[in-house]
Design an enzyme around this catalytic site. Structure first.
Site, PDB file in Angstrom:
ATOM      1  N   HIS A 250      35.947  35.323  43.573  1.00  0.00           N
ATOM      2  CA  HIS A 250      36.057  35.441  42.124  1.00  0.00           C
ATOM      3  C   HIS A 250      37.038  36.503  41.906  1.00  0.00           C
ATOM      4  O   HIS A 250      37.189  37.618  42.405  1.00  0.00           O
ATOM      5  CB  HIS A 250      34.621  36.190  41.514  1.00  0.00           C
ATOM      6  CG  HIS A 250      34.636  36.482  40.175  1.00  0.00           C
ATOM      7  ND1 HIS A 250      33.838  35.958  39.303  1.00  0.00           N
ATOM      8  CD2 HIS A 250      35.303  37.463  39.516  1.00  0.00           C
ATOM      9  CE1 HIS A 250      34.367  36.538  37.843  1.00  0.00           C
ATOM     10  NE2 HIS A 250      35.421  37.360  38.158  1.00  0.00           N
TER      11      HIS A 250
ATOM     12  N   ASP B  28      31.261  26.151  36.335  1.00  0.00           N
ATOM     13  CA  ASP B  28      30.724  27.725  36.228  1.00  0.00           C
ATOM     14  C   ASP B  28      29.840  27.794  35.233  1.00  0.00           C
ATOM     15  O   ASP B  28      29.622  28.809  34.431  1.00  0.00           O
ATOM     16  CB  ASP B  28      31.783  28.682  35.954  1.00  0.00           C
ATOM     17  CG  ASP B  28      31.626  30.134  36.052  1.00  0.00           C
ATOM     18  OD1 ASP B  28      30.467  30.516  36.736  1.00  0.00           O
ATOM     19  OD2 ASP B  28      32.380  30.932  35.422  1.00  0.00           O
TER      20      ASP B  28
ATOM     21  N   LYS C 260      26.573  28.611  59.387  1.00  0.00           N
ATOM     22  CA  LYS C 260      27.902  27.539  59.550  1.00  0.00           C
ATOM     23  C   LYS C 260      27.117  26.103  58.990  1.00  0.00           C
ATOM     24  O   LYS C 260      27.860  25.774  57.709  1.00  0.00           O
ATOM     25  CB  LYS C 260      28.371  27.175  60.783  1.00  0.00           C
ATOM     26  CG  LYS C 260      29.916  26.834  60.633  1.00  0.00           C
ATOM     27  CD  LYS C 260      30.454  26.682  62.106  1.00  0.00           C
ATOM     28  CE  LYS C 260      31.743  26.029  62.203  1.00  0.00           C
ATOM     29  NZ  LYS C 260      31.905  24.905  61.361  1.00  0.00           N
TER      30      LYS C 260
ATOM     31  N   HIS D 291      37.279  29.320  39.221  1.00  0.00           N
ATOM     32  CA  HIS D 291      37.434  29.576  37.759  1.00  0.00           C
ATOM     33  C   HIS D 291      38.867  30.263  37.513  1.00  0.00           C
ATOM     34  O   HIS D 291      38.865  31.284  36.905  1.00  0.00           O
ATOM     35  CB  HIS D 291      36.228  30.196  37.166  1.00  0.00           C
ATOM     36  CG  HIS D 291      35.765  31.413  37.756  1.00  0.00           C
ATOM     37  ND1 HIS D 291      36.589  32.374  37.960  1.00  0.00           N
ATOM     38  CD2 HIS D 291      34.403  31.773  38.088  1.00  0.00           C
ATOM     39  CE1 HIS D 291      35.711  33.343  38.871  1.00  0.00           C
ATOM     40  NE2 HIS D 291      34.549  32.981  38.508  1.00  0.00           N
TER      41      HIS D 291
ATOM     42  N   HIS E 155      31.191  24.708  41.048  1.00  0.00           N
ATOM     43  CA  HIS E 155      30.790  25.885  40.935  1.00  0.00           C
ATOM     44  C   HIS E 155      29.839  25.791  39.782  1.00  0.00           C
ATOM     45  O   HIS E 155      30.179  25.753  38.671  1.00  0.00           O
ATOM     46  CB  HIS E 155      31.954  26.643  40.215  1.00  0.00           C
ATOM     47  CG  HIS E 155      31.953  28.078  40.020  1.00  0.00           C
ATOM     48  ND1 HIS E 155      32.752  29.211  40.642  1.00  0.00           N
ATOM     49  CD2 HIS E 155      31.084  28.909  39.481  1.00  0.00           C
ATOM     50  CE1 HIS E 155      32.241  30.370  40.034  1.00  0.00           C
ATOM     51  NE2 HIS E 155      31.268  30.140  39.360  1.00  0.00           N
TER      52      HIS E 155
ATOM     53  N   HIS F 191      25.929  27.859  38.692  1.00  0.00           N
ATOM     54  CA  HIS F 191      24.911  28.807  38.517  1.00  0.00           C
ATOM     55  C   HIS F 191      23.512  28.213  38.036  1.00  0.00           C
ATOM     56  O   HIS F 191      23.369  27.650  36.909  1.00  0.00           O
ATOM     57  CB  HIS F 191      24.966  29.875  37.622  1.00  0.00           C
ATOM     58  CG  HIS F 191      26.399  30.751  38.002  1.00  0.00           C
ATOM     59  ND1 HIS F 191      26.350  31.890  38.855  1.00  0.00           N
ATOM     60  CD2 HIS F 191      27.688  30.650  37.559  1.00  0.00           C
ATOM     61  CE1 HIS F 191      27.505  32.177  39.019  1.00  0.00           C
ATOM     62  NE2 HIS F 191      28.450  31.258  38.078  1.00  0.00           N
TER      63      HIS F 191
END
Ligand code: NCD
Ligand code: ZN
Length: 334
Positions: A132, A238, A88, A166, A13, A15
């Site tokens: 989320h 995260d 996909k 998370h 995860h 960003h």
């Protein structure tokens, strides 16, 4: 225990943002990680195959010579069967945000019931759904309130692989054990901190993220599950960089930047607790098995030697433990 070797670490995860921020932070993950699940909450969101291709190209450009697999995601909206079939083979899953739950999620889902046709198609195609999981309730209760939705989806779509992103509560760890088709990621900060570290003394904006850090017993349950390498728990940092002026201001953006220190801090945490033998599963093997991915091999050797965490990266982003010395560092990457 003064040395630790990790094979093909993965961050499930992450960003990476776009533009200058992408250029700054992508190499910091790609140096030590073999791959990462890339979050789609750009402005505008990554919600078409074209956008996935474009963003993936910019990521590959930004990581330079590092061997690093960006596992792309689409931002959840209602997709047609044709769109899903086309996407996909280019994505690892679709990330669902409740509208307004966190940074750049305004285009998210308002009512999960209304999007079940897309979820059904995903189940049929074996496409993972990443969520989320927070309601719009009282901030400390948002995740526990959302567990009913996880339960509903896991029951109604038994073949759908659902990742609870998370997780921050003991209750979420318990739910993980109830359904075979649930898996979860947990961040670095949620294994270490509680709400006290964020707001118990002087407010620390660099530890403010969504979901907010919870109670000591929640942190302990998460740490316990990670240390024993729960078979359906994966490391997902995260790591969510924001420019310093968006953190140190009135109206602080949510997100903790941990990518450049994650493996060092995990090495410290696992060795300190005598669980070093389980770190490999937590930071790579579980993810490879659950997502059936085989990224290029990378061997990272960590040593118990002090690492001075930079106060700031690129004059823009303040990391967790900025300016502090942490006990473990990366010795080599092969
Ligand atoms: C993330 C971000 O900044 O994009 N922020 C955060 O607090 N974790 C979004 C998210 O994962 O919620
Ligand atoms: Zn995130």
């Amino acid at each position: 225990m003064d040395q630790l070797t990790l094979n093909t670490p993965l961050d499930m995860h992450l960003h990476l943002r776009d533009g200058d921020m992408l250029e700054l932070v992508a190499p910091l993950s790609a140096e030590t990680f073999s791959g990462a699940v890339i979050m789609p909450n750009l402005v505008p969101p990554v919600d078409s195959l074209d956008a996935v291709h474009g963003y993936r190209g910019r990521i590959l450009q930004a990581i330079g010579k590092n061997a690093f697999a960006p596992f792309m995601t689409l931002f959840f909206r209602q997709y047609s069967e044709a769109e899903l079939l086309a996407a996909k083979d280019h994505i690892i899953g679709i990330k669902l945000y409740p509208a307004g739950a966190t940074t750049n999620s305004e285009a998210g889902v308002k009512a999960i019931d209304s999007v079940e046709p897309t979820i059904r198609l995903m189940e049929e195609m074996g496409m993972p759904l990443l969520i989320h999981g927070e309601t719009h309730g009282f901030v400390m209760d948002r995740e526990t309130e959302f567990l009913a939705t996880y339960r509903h989806l896991a029951t109604k779509f038994p073949k759908l692989n659902i990742t609870m992103e998370h997780i921050t509560t003991a209750a979420a760890v318990e739910l993980l054990d109830e359904f075979e088709n649930l898996r979860a990621t947990v961040t670095l900060q949620h294994l270490l901190i509680t709400l006290d570290d964020v707001a118990g003394g002087m407010l620390n904006p660099h530890l403010f993220c969504k979901p907010i850090a919870k109670r000591p017993e929640d942190r302990d349950a998460l740490l316990d599950a990670a240390l024993k390498a729960h078979p359906r728990l994966m490391f997902g940092s995260d790591s969510a960089p924001h420019p310093r002026e968006k953190k140190e201001c009135c109206g602080c953006a949510a997100g903790v930047f941990t990518a450049p220190i994650a493996l060092q801090v995990l090495a410290d945490l696992f060795t300190k607790n005598g669980c070093q033998q389980n770190l490999q599963a937590f930071v790579s093997d579980n993810a490879r098995r659950l997502y059936d991915v085989t990224p290029a091999e990378k061997v990272v050797t960590l040593v118990r030697e002090p690492f001075e965490v930079p106060a700031i990266y690129g004059e823009t982003v303040v990391p967790m433990y900025a300016g502090e010395t942490i006990p473990w560092s990366v010795q080599s990457v092969e």
